[in-house]
Design a protein around this motif. Sequence first.
Motif, PDB file in Angstrom:
ATOM      1  N   LYS A  94       0.852  -1.186   0.000  1.00 19.23           N
ATOM      2  CA  LYS A  94       0.000   0.000   0.000  1.00 19.23           C
ATOM      3  C   LYS A  94       0.886   1.232   0.000  1.00 19.23           C
ATOM      4  O   LYS A  94       1.783   1.374   0.836  1.00 19.23           O
ATOM      5  CB  LYS A  94      -0.911   0.003   1.226  1.00 19.23           C
ATOM      6  CG  LYS A  94      -1.877   1.181   1.255  1.00 19.23           C
ATOM      7  CD  LYS A  94      -2.805   1.102   2.449  1.00 19.23           C
ATOM      8  CE  LYS A  94      -3.794   2.269   2.452  1.00 19.23           C
ATOM      9  NZ  LYS A  94      -4.714   2.205   3.619  1.00 19.23           N
ATOM     10  N   GLU A 536      -5.700  -5.229   2.275  1.00 20.58           N
ATOM     11  CA  GLU A 536      -5.836  -3.858   1.798  1.00 20.58           C
ATOM     12  C   GLU A 536      -4.804  -3.599   0.706  1.00 20.58           C
ATOM     13  O   GLU A 536      -3.609  -3.819   0.899  1.00 20.58           O
ATOM     14  CB  GLU A 536      -5.694  -2.874   2.951  1.00 20.58           C
ATOM     15  CG  GLU A 536      -6.790  -3.055   4.007  1.00 20.58           C
ATOM     16  CD  GLU A 536      -6.972  -1.829   4.870  1.00 20.58           C
ATOM     17  OE1 GLU A 536      -6.114  -0.931   4.808  1.00 20.58           O
ATOM     18  OE2 GLU A 536      -7.988  -1.772   5.596  1.00 20.58           O
ATOM     19  N   THR A 555     -10.335  -1.506   0.831  1.00 18.19           N
ATOM     20  CA  THR A 555     -10.144  -1.351   2.264  1.00 18.19           C
ATOM     21  C   THR A 555     -11.219  -2.130   2.999  1.00 18.19           C
ATOM     22  O   THR A 555     -12.314  -2.354   2.466  1.00 18.19           O
ATOM     23  CB  THR A 555     -10.232   0.127   2.685  1.00 18.19           C
ATOM     24  OG1 THR A 555     -11.488   0.658   2.259  1.00 18.19           O
ATOM     25  CG2 THR A 555      -9.105   0.932   2.074  1.00 18.19           C
ATOM     26  N   SER A 562     -15.981  -4.898   3.208  1.00 17.57           N
ATOM     27  CA  SER A 562     -14.890  -4.189   2.542  1.00 17.57           C
ATOM     28  C   SER A 562     -15.456  -3.359   1.401  1.00 17.57           C
ATOM     29  O   SER A 562     -16.554  -3.612   0.906  1.00 17.57           O
ATOM     30  CB  SER A 562     -13.832  -5.165   2.025  1.00 17.57           C
ATOM     31  OG  SER A 562     -14.398  -6.090   1.130  1.00 17.57           O
TER      32      SER A 562
END
Length: 885
Positions: A94, A536, A555, A562
């Motif tokens: 991420k 994520e 997310t 999610s």
Amino acid sequence: MNRNKKNCKRLCVLLVSSLLLSGAPSIDALAATNQKLYNYTTASTMKVDDTKITYKYNGITINMPGTPGILTSNNVALGPYIYIMNKTLGISTKYDKAKKTVTFKKGSNTLVLTLGSKTAKLNGKNVQMNAAPISVKYAESKKTAILVPTRFVAETFGYYYEWNASTATVQIYKNQKLSYDNKTVNYTGVLGKVSLDGKNINVKNMPTFLIGNTAMVQAYRVYNNVCGVRYRYNRETGKLTFKKGDITLEMQLGSTIAVVNGIRTDCGVSPKLVKNLETGVESVMVPGMFTSKALGYDYSWNSDTKTSQIKTSPKVGVTPNITLNPGNDSNKPSDGSSTGSDGTYEEIKYFNWGVAGEYTGAVDRAIMAMETQKNLMLNSGSASTLSTIEEIISDSEVETLFLHFSNKLDSVSASHDGNKVTISLKNTIAAPQNLVGSKELIDQVEVVYDNVNQKTDIIVTLKGHNANYELVPSSDNMSLNVRFYPNYMTDIVAGQDNNGYQYISFTGLADLKPAISEDEDNVYLDFTNVRNGIGEQMFVAEGDNPDSINNVTITSSSIDSSTVVIQKPNPNVKFLIHEDGTTLALYIDREDKIPEINNTPIKIKLPSGVKVSSIKDEDLYKLKQFQIMIPGDHRDFYSKNPIANTYDNVANIKVTYNASKQTVITVTTNKIQGYKYQVVNGVLELTVDSPSKIYDRIVVLDAGHGGKDPGAVYGSAQEKVINFNVQNVYAKDMFAKAGIKVYYTRTDDTLIALADRASFASQVEADLFISVHCNAASNTAARGTSVYYSSINKGKGPTGLTSKILATNLVNNLSSKLGTKNLGTIDKGFVVVRDNTVPAVLVELAFLSNPEDKAKLVSASFQKNAAQTICDTVVQIFKTYPTNR
């Protein structure tokens, strides 16, 4: 699980210590010669050594288009994390643009790097690196990338790393510690991929590996999940059974002898139950080429990409693609490459997110539950009483109903219908009761006792469309655990297909059913009652292309919720949703790519010399497709005379060439559609519309049971086979000759949920629904024909046809024509007739439990006669009660 976490923490401490003690010099300057880059981190232009670093993982070159690795002046290799760590090693990543950090997650380790800083955080502790990550733009390719010290990141997550200065090549390895054939193997060879018709299958949890020169692939995930093969593995006997269409392949763990449609042959390398000792993943692995070709597929081994390439052929499910004789070695990999796309666009993958490392164990346990038996024949022969029922929460991955009985269980069967699972206990007494679930999966539990049949049904209502459950009796058969596993999202793939459409597809263990919304900037997909097995993630496209998908994030707001956010290429794009099994695809199509849509017939120019009588068609409604087949190879003709889509209900039109030497025009629709065509002055005019606007009479034929549910079984006679013969084999031509459009709930030996059978009638806009079954009773004297309907179903034809009228006509005609006892019509709330939207009936042809009836039921002439009588009755019904279309 806790012990494993402690071990991971201990390993992390050792790793941190070794890095701190390494004493590597801190040098930021880059060796300057020719290669130019702009460093966003320092806001300056820089030159680096001309040598472009190549990265390989387990011997396979990593594709890093336009963003090669570079060397710092102190010989630290920097490479693009998105291609190496995320796409290849499967590490969850991420990027936080505001904080200028890149976060890597896998297993119990979390590593955070900050652009321009040599200080990293590993599980919250500071660790020094030899070089800082940087954000750069390559002058040559105009592409941007974030480069990270690859040795540091790879070794942090347990990978082996080698640098070859003479070839400027980095080799990254993941030593696979495997257990099979009662031995432990430290496998360091090729870890390969698997593809079906050019699309990669997610086998990251257990990649293909080689034994000698034979590629071993996952049996369940490749053939059952993706190829649609009915696969069964018996843990007790080690027997594997694959069934596709008319082909049955039987194999045995530890044996090179396979049986294909009753013919013994040599499969080269025996199937193996393989366990990855590091991840705990266990899978049945089979020789890829042999298994594929035995089922009729084409197969080739791509030595460049290390991929087992499986391709659909006309032989699939029809005839094996191998010579069946002992000593067959056709399962060995061979060099080959996939054929190119028939379209004008190149297939492109933007990203492919699979199951994150920390979820692989949970996902695979859920998958294994799918393979377990849902019918337990314990045969105690004695009556029992359900004493207690309670819900047990052992961990977040499973919820269990614990059932305890006063005596040994007789038999148990279970079925899954939408968000309800029904566990049927034969010869069992219970007090009716209702329980409320206490966790994420189970909503409520209802206990229903049938005094007439001395049977208890436990109806479990789930909070979502749960993917998996398994029945686990105790060793003494005095108790039963019913374990429920959550649905997981397992894959998110984005790219451009060979028609030029951009897409993002989402795959789960069961239906995902997200809530979809949008605003001017983004599309939002909210997934509830689905575990995020991906982790994520964030995708940021390199560069700024207004025609492309540029930003995607996923997310999780809770354990079972999610959200995926997709940034629109521009505010005016249209989105098309396509569902295929457990995969949901969102297609993105710019306004300027949409052809003129006026919902007039599609005009398909025919090559000269093509006779109208030679044109064939096939309705593949289960795939939301139909095909027009023209003799000969006319791909060049249609590349020069492209077929323009004129319908908003058509997703795409594709021209291919098959092994039967036919040009195939495949039309894919947004939902099931009807079609018809005529040829006018050398042009095929194709009309596509809703079924009721194309066909004047539509019937749904439902062959009861199927797949793992055989229905009533007496000796070698299986109810599901008889049902299928009557409805799908014999009735097919009869209804076609009568000019009646028929849709089948199942077209092969597959178990279809009862709710899906009932709802199918509304999907195809049917006029009536007929389900065929065989009856059975403990009293062998019971015999005859009956037809069920439900007064709860208020579906009515435009001229007065009701379920009861249809049932009455059928039971009278069938008993008369078949010579069976007329048991009349019965009003009962079977799901397929009760929850239907049209006149619907369930026919019980005769009793398999009665010797005289059974002799009739297994007779081909009886089955044909039953099919003809059903067809004739329907024809007469439509004359008396016309649809007026």
